[in-house]
Design a protein around this motif. Structure first.
Motif, PDB file in Angstrom:
ATOM      1  N   UNK A  92     -10.538  47.133 -64.413  1.00 47.48           N
ATOM      2  CA  UNK A  92     -10.153  47.504 -63.054  1.00 47.48           C
ATOM      3  C   UNK A  92     -10.962  46.743 -62.019  1.00 47.48           C
ATOM      4  N   UNK A  93     -12.266  46.613 -62.246  1.00 46.19           N
ATOM      5  CA  UNK A  93     -13.118  45.883 -61.301  1.00 46.19           C
ATOM      6  C   UNK A  93     -12.732  44.416 -61.242  1.00 46.19           C
ATOM      7  N   UNK A  94     -12.357  43.857 -62.386  1.00 47.39           N
ATOM      8  CA  UNK A  94     -11.915  42.458 -62.413  1.00 47.39           C
ATOM      9  C   UNK A  94     -10.640  42.281 -61.600  1.00 47.39           C
ATOM     10  N   UNK A  95      -9.735  43.234 -61.704  1.00 49.82           N
ATOM     11  CA  UNK A  95      -8.503  43.151 -60.917  1.00 49.82           C
ATOM     12  C   UNK A  95      -8.810  43.308 -59.429  1.00 49.82           C
ATOM     13  N   UNK A  96      -9.710  44.219 -59.086  1.00 50.26           N
ATOM     14  CA  UNK A  96     -10.106  44.382 -57.688  1.00 50.26           C
ATOM     15  C   UNK A  96     -10.686  43.085 -57.132  1.00 50.26           C
ATOM     16  N   UNK A  97     -11.393  42.356 -57.962  1.00 50.56           N
ATOM     17  CA  UNK A  97     -11.997  41.094 -57.548  1.00 50.56           C
ATOM     18  C   UNK A  97     -10.942  40.077 -57.106  1.00 50.56           C
ATOM     19  N   UNK A  98      -9.708  40.253 -57.594  1.00 47.53           N
ATOM     20  CA  UNK A  98      -8.626  39.332 -57.247  1.00 47.53           C
ATOM     21  C   UNK A  98      -8.179  39.478 -55.801  1.00 47.53           C
ATOM     22  N   UNK A  99      -8.707  40.484 -55.072  1.00 49.75           N
ATOM     23  CA  UNK A  99      -8.360  40.632 -53.658  1.00 49.75           C
ATOM     24  C   UNK A  99      -9.144  39.664 -52.773  1.00 49.75           C
ATOM     25  N   UNK A 100     -10.002  38.840 -53.346  1.00 51.15           N
ATOM     26  CA  UNK A 100     -10.813  37.911 -52.550  1.00 51.15           C
ATOM     27  C   UNK A 100      -9.974  37.033 -51.620  1.00 51.15           C
ATOM     28  N   UNK A 101      -8.886  36.390 -52.100  1.00 49.48           N
ATOM     29  CA  UNK A 101      -8.087  35.579 -51.173  1.00 49.48           C
ATOM     30  C   UNK A 101      -7.470  36.394 -50.038  1.00 49.48           C
ATOM     31  N   UNK A 102      -7.160  37.657 -50.295  1.00 47.27           N
ATOM     32  CA  UNK A 102      -6.628  38.511 -49.239  1.00 47.27           C
ATOM     33  C   UNK A 102      -7.674  38.711 -48.148  1.00 47.27           C
ATOM     34  N   UNK A 103      -8.916  38.943 -48.581  1.00 45.00           N
ATOM     35  CA  UNK A 103      -9.996  39.106 -47.617  1.00 45.00           C
ATOM     36  C   UNK A 103     -10.252  37.803 -46.855  1.00 45.00           C
ATOM     37  N   UNK A 104     -10.175  36.687 -47.563  1.00 40.13           N
ATOM     38  CA  UNK A 104     -10.361  35.394 -46.902  1.00 40.13           C
ATOM     39  C   UNK A 104      -9.286  35.185 -45.834  1.00 40.13           C
ATOM     40  N   UNK A 105      -8.057  35.645 -46.111  1.00 32.28           N
ATOM     41  CA  UNK A 105      -6.977  35.515 -45.134  1.00 32.28           C
ATOM     42  C   UNK A 105      -7.245  36.372 -43.897  1.00 32.28           C
ATOM     43  N   UNK A 106      -7.787  37.567 -44.091  1.00 31.06           N
ATOM     44  CA  UNK A 106      -8.131  38.417 -42.950  1.00 31.06           C
ATOM     45  C   UNK A 106      -9.243  37.789 -42.113  1.00 31.06           C
ATOM     46  N   UNK A 107     -10.258  37.269 -42.791  1.00 37.14           N
ATOM     47  CA  UNK A 107     -11.366  36.646 -42.061  1.00 37.14           C
ATOM     48  C   UNK A 107     -10.909  35.381 -41.324  1.00 37.14           C
TER      49      UNK A 107
END
Length: 297
Positions: A92-107
């Motif tokens: 689950x934590x590994x899958x959560x880590x896949x949200x990194x590009x989403x966060x980069x898009x917000x930033x």
């Protein structure tokens, strides 16, 4: 070509494996001491290579910005994810880590003024839906301590990745990646040292736990970064970063094989929805070729 594909698989497997290392070792060492070992040892292993390539001078000239960005892209998010594994499975934590590009898009909207297009809204919405699916599938309900807080901490970790990725380009585009990584890891280790010593466990640590902590530092960090840079040199950055799509797959796979974690339908579905959101965010239309018209006279 085959060698490069094997290197890519190693990278995804090593980064996916980092979550099982943290899942096993974080309860024994504590999240902060474990990550202190990870970033400190990995940085020391990379240091001779960095110095041999003349990186020491670059580090001295940019030490403060490297310390800030390096800590936010390594030590801080590593600690947050390590803490999250105390409650969430490695997969689950590994899958959560896949949200990194989403966060980069917000930033990107905040830091570099990119527009919030419909494409971005759809991608971010899918990512959020994927996170909700993952949280709902933990089997603990939406309890604050067991589900909501660990998921929020995981998102905070990926938000750190996203911020630091942009700031590395804004502040440190002239710094070679190996210098940025090695110096960033060592800067993070210095930041964590006082807290890690204060939180160091009083109980004896088994040899198996030490070996896994070293595996986290060597296999999933130092060697993985060297392979990463090698692939960037051959494939380029864009193609190489697609390896991250496989990290959740290996995270779930290793968690199932070595820790007996169940790969649930919600993990698969949540991961697929998150990755779909990332792919929509990353999609760029290829401009249509310009067809020259020949006018007969």
């Amino acid at each position: 070509m085959v060698t490069h594909l094997l290197m890519a698989l190693y990278l995804a497997a090593a980064w996916g494996g980092s979550f099982i290392f943290m899942r096993v070792c974080a309860p024994i060492f504590g999240p902060v001491p474990l990550i202190f070992i990870r970033v400190g040892l990995a940085g020391l292993l990379l240091l001779p290579i960095m110095l041999a390539q003349g990186g020491g001078k670059i580090w001295r000239e940019n030490w403060l910005k490297i310390a800030i960005v390096g800590s936010v892209i390594t030590a801080i998010p590593f600690c947050l994810l390590s803490w999250a594994t105390l409650s969430l499975s490695a997969g689950t934590t590994a899958v959560m880590n896949a949200t990194t590009p989403l966060m980069a898009a917000l930033w990107a909207i905040v830091l570099i003024g990119e527009k919030l297009t419909m494409q971005r809204v759809i991608g971010l919405a899918l990512g959020l839906i994927g996170v909700v699916i993952l949280a709902a599938g933990q089997g603990k309900g939406f309890h604050f301590g067991d589900t909501i807080l660990p998921v929020a901490v995981s998102l905070l970790a990926t938000a750190c990745y996203g911020w630091a990725t942009h700031m590395a380009r804004i502040w440190l585009a002239h710094v070679p990646p190996l210098v940025m990584t090695c110096a960033g890891l060592l800067s993070g280790a210095l930041l964590l040292a006082p807290l890690a010593l204060w939180l160091w466990p009083e109980h004896s640590i088994p040899a198996q736990a030490w070996s896994m902590a070293f595996g986290l530092a060597i296999v999933s960090t130092a060697i993985a970064y060297l392979v990463f840079y090698r692939l960037i040199g051959v494939w380029g950055a864009t193609k190489t970063t697609t390896v991250t799509y496989l990290v959740p797959v290996f995270g779930m796979l290793w968690g199932s094989i070595f820790l007996g974690e169940h790969i649930t339908l919600t993990m698969i579905l949540g991961g697929m929805v998150i990755i779909a959101g990332v792919m929509i965010l990353s999609y760029k239309r290829t401009p249509a070729p310009v067809v020259s018209k020949v006018v007969a006279k």
